[in-house]
Scaffold this motif. Structure first.
Motif, short mmCIF file in Angstrom:
data_model
loop_
_atom_site.label_atom_id
_atom_site.label_comp_id
_atom_site.label_asym_id
_atom_site.label_seq_id
_atom_site.Cartn_x
_atom_site.Cartn_y
_atom_site.Cartn_z
N MET A 295 0.82 -1.06 0.17
CA MET A 295 -0.01 0.01 0.02
C MET A 295 0.93 1.08 0.15
SD MET A 295 -2.47 1.42 3.16
CE MET A 295 -2.19 0.21 4.07
N ARG A 296 0.36 2.21 -0.77
CA ARG A 296 1.30 3.54 -0.82
C ARG A 296 0.75 4.16 0.09
NH1 ARG A 296 2.30 5.59 -6.87
NH2 ARG A 296 3.79 7.01 -5.41
N ARG A 297 1.46 5.05 0.96
CA ARG A 297 0.94 6.09 1.91
C ARG A 297 0.87 7.40 1.45
NH1 ARG A 297 3.64 2.21 5.27
NH2 ARG A 297 2.11 1.11 6.51
N VAL A 298 1.91 7.68 0.51
CA VAL A 298 2.05 8.88 -0.13
C VAL A 298 1.96 8.81 -1.91
CG1 VAL A 298 2.98 10.14 1.72
CG2 VAL A 298 4.34 8.89 -0.13
N ALA A 299 1.62 9.86 -2.35
CA ALA A 299 1.65 9.91 -4.02
C ALA A 299 2.14 11.41 -4.09
CB ALA A 299 0.12 9.76 -4.37
N PRO A 300 3.27 11.44 -5.24
CA PRO A 300 3.50 12.57 -5.65
C PRO A 300 2.81 13.57 -6.44
CG PRO A 300 5.22 10.78 -6.24
CD PRO A 300 3.90 10.16 -5.63
N THR B 177 -0.77 12.58 1.19
CA THR B 177 -1.06 11.35 1.62
C THR B 177 -2.45 10.84 1.48
OG1 THR B 177 -2.35 12.55 3.58
CG2 THR B 177 0.11 12.02 4.15
N THR B 178 -2.41 9.41 1.26
CA THR B 178 -3.63 8.60 0.63
C THR B 178 -4.70 8.26 1.60
OG1 THR B 178 -2.76 6.51 1.09
CG2 THR B 178 -1.97 7.50 -0.90
N ALA B 179 -5.90 8.29 0.91
CA ALA B 179 -6.85 7.95 1.82
C ALA B 179 -6.52 6.49 2.81
CB ALA B 179 -8.16 7.45 1.11
N ASP B 180 -5.86 5.65 2.00
CA ASP B 180 -5.35 4.36 2.80
C ASP B 180 -4.36 4.69 4.06
OD1 ASP B 180 -6.86 2.48 1.06
OD2 ASP B 180 -5.05 2.38 -0.23
N ALA B 181 -3.86 5.63 3.76
CA ALA B 181 -2.75 6.18 4.96
C ALA B 181 -3.54 6.82 6.17
CB ALA B 181 -1.68 6.95 4.70
N TYR B 182 -4.50 7.25 5.80
CA TYR B 182 -5.34 7.94 6.52
C TYR B 182 -6.17 6.86 7.60
CZ TYR B 182 -9.22 10.97 8.86
OH TYR B 182 -10.04 11.30 9.94
N GLY B 183 -6.89 5.83 6.72
CA GLY B 183 -7.41 4.79 7.29
C GLY B 183 -6.54 3.81 8.37
N GLU B 184 -5.29 3.83 7.87
CA GLU B 184 -4.30 3.12 8.69
C GLU B 184 -4.22 3.98 9.96
OE1 GLU B 184 0.37 1.95 8.12
OE2 GLU B 184 -1.03 1.47 6.34
N LEU B 185 -3.90 5.02 9.77
CA LEU B 185 -3.93 5.97 11.04
C LEU B 185 -4.90 5.87 12.21
CD1 LEU B 185 -2.33 8.44 12.70
CD2 LEU B 185 -3.90 9.86 11.47
N LEU B 186 -6.01 6.04 11.63
CA LEU B 186 -7.28 5.98 12.41
C LEU B 186 -7.45 4.51 13.23
CD1 LEU B 186 -10.28 7.39 10.24
CD2 LEU B 186 -9.04 8.59 12.00
N ASP B 187 -7.18 3.47 12.41
CA ASP B 187 -7.29 2.01 12.91
C ASP B 187 -6.07 2.03 13.97
OD1 ASP B 187 -9.57 1.57 11.12
OD2 ASP B 187 -8.26 0.44 9.85
N ALA B 188 -5.00 2.42 13.79
CA ALA B 188 -3.90 2.31 14.60
C ALA B 188 -4.20 2.86 15.96
CB ALA B 188 -2.51 2.90 13.85
#
Length: 76
Positions: free
Chosen positions: A1-6, A45-56
């Protein structure tokens, strides 16, 4: 999963992956660069990274409860 995108890799088609404003910023940066303007590099930052932060940090349920509370009483 990519957490950032240029930004240089983003366009409006990426709105669900990085949020609409970031996707449009990527498109704007592409157009400015094509017109000969120098634009400093950046990333979203990607939506996946945000979701990962919320879950963590177990914040997803807390955020959902907060949203429900304010739907019932917007003055809060």
């Amino acid at each position: 999963m990519r957490r950032v995108a240029p930004f240089t890799d983003l366009g409006r088609q990426d709105a669900s992956r990085v949020e609409g404003g970031n996707a449009l910023l990527g498109e704007l940066i592409d157009r400015l660069g094509a017109a000969g303007n120098q634009v400093p590099p950046g990333f979203a930052t990607t939506a996946d990274a945000y979701g990962e932060l919320l879950d963590a940090h177990r914040l997803r349920s807390l955020l959902a409860a907060h949203v429900l509370l304010h739907r019932r009483d917007p003055a809060r």
